[in-house]
Enzyme design. Structure first.
Site, mmCIF file in Angstrom:
data_model
loop_
_atom_site.group_PDB
_atom_site.id
_atom_site.type_symbol
_atom_site.label_atom_id
_atom_site.label_comp_id
_atom_site.label_asym_id
_atom_site.label_seq_id
_atom_site.Cartn_x
_atom_site.Cartn_y
_atom_site.Cartn_z
ATOM 1 N N HIS A 40 0.862 -1.188 0.000
ATOM 2 C CA HIS A 40 0.000 0.000 0.000
ATOM 3 C C HIS A 40 0.892 1.229 0.000
ATOM 4 O O HIS A 40 1.933 1.254 0.637
ATOM 5 C CB HIS A 40 -0.902 0.020 1.239
ATOM 6 C CG HIS A 40 -2.099 0.905 1.076
ATOM 7 N ND1 HIS A 40 -2.039 2.261 1.280
ATOM 8 C CD2 HIS A 40 -3.363 0.614 0.689
ATOM 9 C CE1 HIS A 40 -3.239 2.773 1.032
ATOM 10 N NE2 HIS A 40 -4.063 1.808 0.675
ATOM 11 N N ASP B 5 -7.833 -5.425 -0.122
ATOM 12 C CA ASP B 5 -8.283 -6.338 -1.184
ATOM 13 C C ASP B 5 -7.942 -7.793 -0.925
ATOM 14 O O ASP B 5 -8.424 -8.672 -1.645
ATOM 15 C CB ASP B 5 -7.661 -5.897 -2.516
ATOM 16 C CG ASP B 5 -8.231 -4.567 -2.958
ATOM 17 O OD1 ASP B 5 -7.465 -3.598 -3.086
ATOM 18 O OD2 ASP B 5 -9.463 -4.498 -3.109
HETATM 19 C C1 SDX Z 1 -6.179 0.000 -3.083
HETATM 20 O O1 SDX Z 1 -4.410 4.510 -2.111
HETATM 21 C C2 SDX Z 1 -5.393 3.912 -1.555
HETATM 22 O O2 SDX Z 1 -5.879 4.299 -0.499
HETATM 23 C C3 SDX Z 1 -5.946 2.721 -2.308
HETATM 24 C C4 SDX Z 1 -6.958 1.857 -1.569
HETATM 25 C C5 SDX Z 1 -8.250 2.592 -1.346
HETATM 26 O O3 SDX Z 1 -8.959 2.256 -0.374
HETATM 27 O O4 SDX Z 1 -8.615 3.425 -2.199
HETATM 28 O O5 SDX Z 1 -6.429 1.460 -0.321
HETATM 29 C C6 SDX Z 1 -7.331 0.619 -2.377
HETATM 30 O O6 SDX Z 1 -5.931 0.344 -4.195
HETATM 31 C C7 SDX Z 1 -5.325 -0.993 -2.335
HETATM 32 C C8 SDX Z 1 -4.126 -1.511 -3.185
HETATM 33 C C9 SDX Z 1 -4.640 -2.617 -4.107
HETATM 34 N N1 SDX Z 1 -3.557 -2.996 -5.081
HETATM 35 C C10 SDX Z 1 -2.924 -4.165 -4.938
HETATM 36 O O7 SDX Z 1 -3.081 -4.955 -4.025
HETATM 37 C C11 SDX Z 1 -1.957 -4.446 -6.073
HETATM 38 C C12 SDX Z 1 -0.645 -4.983 -5.517
HETATM 39 N N2 SDX Z 1 0.028 -3.899 -4.782
HETATM 40 C C13 SDX Z 1 0.852 -3.035 -5.497
HETATM 41 O O8 SDX Z 1 0.980 -3.047 -6.813
HETATM 42 C C14 SDX Z 1 1.427 -1.884 -4.703
HETATM 43 O O9 SDX Z 1 1.723 -2.323 -3.447
HETATM 44 C C15 SDX Z 1 0.595 -0.618 -4.646
HETATM 45 C C16 SDX Z 1 0.215 -0.180 -6.019
HETATM 46 C C17 SDX Z 1 -0.615 -0.852 -3.835
HETATM 47 C C18 SDX Z 1 1.438 0.456 -3.990
HETATM 48 O O10 SDX Z 1 2.501 0.626 -4.820
HETATM 49 P P1 SDX Z 1 3.665 1.650 -4.466
HETATM 50 O O11 SDX Z 1 3.463 2.317 -3.157
HETATM 51 O O12 SDX Z 1 3.816 2.499 -5.659
HETATM 52 O O13 SDX Z 1 4.874 0.672 -4.239
HETATM 53 P P2 SDX Z 1 6.068 0.601 -5.222
HETATM 54 O O14 SDX Z 1 5.529 0.232 -6.551
HETATM 55 O O15 SDX Z 1 6.851 1.850 -5.059
HETATM 56 O O16 SDX Z 1 6.865 -0.641 -4.650
HETATM 57 C C19 SDX Z 1 7.886 -0.474 -3.666
HETATM 58 C C20 SDX Z 1 8.614 -1.818 -3.637
HETATM 59 C C21 SDX Z 1 9.050 -2.273 -5.027
HETATM 60 O O17 SDX Z 1 10.129 -3.155 -4.849
HETATM 61 P P3 SDX Z 1 11.640 -2.641 -5.286
HETATM 62 O O18 SDX Z 1 11.536 -2.080 -6.672
HETATM 63 O O19 SDX Z 1 11.997 -1.598 -4.232
HETATM 64 O O20 SDX Z 1 12.500 -3.897 -5.203
HETATM 65 O O21 SDX Z 1 7.684 -2.830 -3.185
HETATM 66 C C22 SDX Z 1 7.473 -3.750 -4.236
HETATM 67 C C23 SDX Z 1 7.880 -3.076 -5.513
HETATM 68 O O22 SDX Z 1 8.256 -4.036 -6.495
HETATM 69 N N3 SDX Z 1 6.039 -4.054 -4.207
HETATM 70 C C24 SDX Z 1 5.563 -5.270 -4.347
HETATM 71 C C25 SDX Z 1 4.188 -5.148 -4.188
HETATM 72 N N4 SDX Z 1 3.873 -3.866 -3.974
HETATM 73 C C26 SDX Z 1 5.036 -3.184 -3.988
HETATM 74 N N5 SDX Z 1 6.176 -6.444 -4.609
HETATM 75 C C27 SDX Z 1 5.359 -7.521 -4.682
HETATM 76 N N6 SDX Z 1 4.021 -7.495 -4.537
HETATM 77 C C28 SDX Z 1 3.407 -6.324 -4.287
HETATM 78 N N7 SDX Z 1 2.092 -6.282 -4.150
#
Ligand code: SDX
Length: 392
Positions: free
Chosen positions: A269, A326
């Site tokens: 998140h 989720d």
């Molecule tokens: C919602 O914003 C809100 O409030 C949203 C929400 C709402 O109520 O409206 O809460 C609802 O959208 C919840 C999120 C649902 N999405 C998912 O579950 C999809 C999977 N999660 C991600 O894709 C991710 O965690 C996000 C999009 C939710 C957040 O992404 P960020 O903050 O942009 O994180 P990032 O892409 O900068 O990642 C930081 C690191 C990276 O690794 P490195 O490059 O540093 O090695 O964390 C890793 C990412 O690869 N990472 C994950 C991951 N999420 C981040 N690795 C594996 N699985 C994941 N889910």
């Protein structure tokens, strides 16, 4: 030469804004709607009470709650002209496309509400959207199933009416258990708002041009549709199903995530870096609901095992990746007979009061300006035109 960064102290260029609706503390896993902790609301409030709280700022009195219930019942039908919109969609059309299109189409059917100038107009417009999205969602499902549309029943509560329109068949009304109705109300309540997430910011961005409420909410639906936002709940179930079907073991799943072959859906998140309080509540609710109906869902067992494995793996803990709203929500929706492609639609129904509250907060802001984010230019330096014959 390479571009300019211009900071405007106002809202328009920084993309952040002030709001009095929802408070989120990501480090400590705190979520409050108008000051009320989500845990209290989850334990004691209904979705409709919470919708009233988000939109008007206070929990409703008994009379105010009844007034909202009455206007939601009055507004539950769709104009028959809108029913024909469904005929224009292919039966495999995604329900989020139908939802965003028909919500936007409410505008032309209510031209007197395209410009809202009074609290009465706002209440009517808000009630139309909150009430009719159930009918639109249920009819999108029925169309995909090739089933006749079921009209809303004003005698039923908000959630019972939705389940009635989803699952009743001619001459046999669907009778959900109290546990199912409570679980659906809790699902909607936990999704009702989450401050400036992507879809809420979209609604506020569109409002800032003085677009109407229907168009602004329709834009929010489109933003929510993406897999990284409201589409993640469907991605979680697809991932769990793959593990269940033996295509993937839990360890293989985590290893492939670490190799960045795919993301662990329902994890991580932008704000919550400790835990998402909604996930904690939904984990318990999913367990309780299955126990109350005597069903078990192997995907819940897999979800619990996967979450425990990930949360004891430093790849995830180092990146502060924990279950989000989720991760468990799909288990509840499956138990309610909701198909996976309807999961983002369910998220949208829950989020309507939040979007409407934010739209109204921005619409009431006399100092509100059109959003106009700036950029850091990384393109070409200035250069002269090259005549056609001189181009290689
Ligand atoms: C919602 O914003 C809100 O409030 C949203 C929400 C709402 O109520 O409206 O809460 C609802 O959208 C919840 C999120 C649902 N999405 C998912 O579950 C999809 C999977 N999660 C991600 O894709 C991710 O965690 C996000 C999009 C939710 C957040 O992404 P960020 O903050 O942009 O994180 P990032 O892409 O900068 O990642 C930081 C690191 C990276 O690794 P490195 O490059 O540093 O090695 O964390 C890793 C990412 O690869 N990472 C994950 C991951 N999420 C981040 N690795 C594996 N699985 C994941 N889910």
């Amino acid at each position: 030469e390479t571009g300019y960064i211009t900071y405007d102290p106002g809202y328009a260029n920084t993309g952040s804004c002030s709001s009095s609706i929802t408070f989120v503390d990501g480090e400590n896993g705190i979520l409050r709607y108008r000051g009320y902790p989500i845990e209290d609301l989850a334990a004691h409030a209904t979705f409709i009470e919470t919708a009233y709280l988000l939109i008007f700022g206070e929990l409703p009195t008994r009379a105010e709650r009844q007034e909202l219930r009455d206007i939601l019942s009055e507004q539950e039908l769709l104009h028959e002209g809108l029913r024909h919109h469904f005929e224009g969609f292919p039966s495999n059309g995604h329900p989020m496309a139908i939802l965003s299109a028909v919500v936007n189409a409410l505008g032309p059917y209510h031209p007197d509400l395209l410009e809202i100038t009074s609290k009465e107009d706002f209440l009517r417009a808000a009630a139309k959207i909150i009430s009719k999205v159930r009918t639109i969602a249920a009819w999108a499902f029925r169309k995909a199933q090739g089933l006749p549309f079921v009209y809303p029943d004003p005698k039923l509560s908000y959630c019972r009416n939705f389940l009635h329109m989803m699952h009743s068949i001619p001459y046999k009304q669907f009778e959900p258990t109290d546990a199912q109705v409570r679980a659906l109300s809790l699902f909607f309540l936990l999704h009702a708002d989450h401050e400036q997430n992507c879809s809420c910011s979209t609604v506020r961005m569109v409002q800032s041009t003085e677009a109407n409420l229907f168009a602004s909410v329709s834009a929010g639906i489109c933003a929510l549709w993406g897999r990284l936002h409201g589409g993640a709940n469907a991605g979680v179930i697809e991932m769990l199903q793959n593990i269940h079907d033996g295509d993937l073991s839990i360890q293989e799943c985590l290893e492939r995530v670490k190799k960045k072959e795919f993301r662990l859906m329902g994890f991580g998140h932008r704000i919550y870096k400790s835990f998402d309080p909604r996930a904690k509540i939904l984990r318990q609710a999913a367990h309780d609901m299955l126990a109350s109906t005597g069903n078990d869902d192997p995907l819940l067992d897999i979800a619990l095992e996967l979450a425990d494995a990930a949360m004891s793996d430093e790849y995830f803990t180092e990146r502060k990746l924990y279950p989000n709203v989720d991760f468990y929500s799909g288990i509840i929706l499956r138990a309610l007979g909701i198909p996976v492609n309807m999961f983002p639609v369910m998220f949208a129904i829950g989020r309507m009061p939040g979007w409407i509250a934010h739209w109204n907060e921005a619409n009431m802001d006399e100092a509100g300006r059109i959003h106009r984010p700036r950029q850091i230019y990384t393109g070409n330096k200035p250069r002269k035109y090259i005549p056609l014959d001189s181009r290689l």
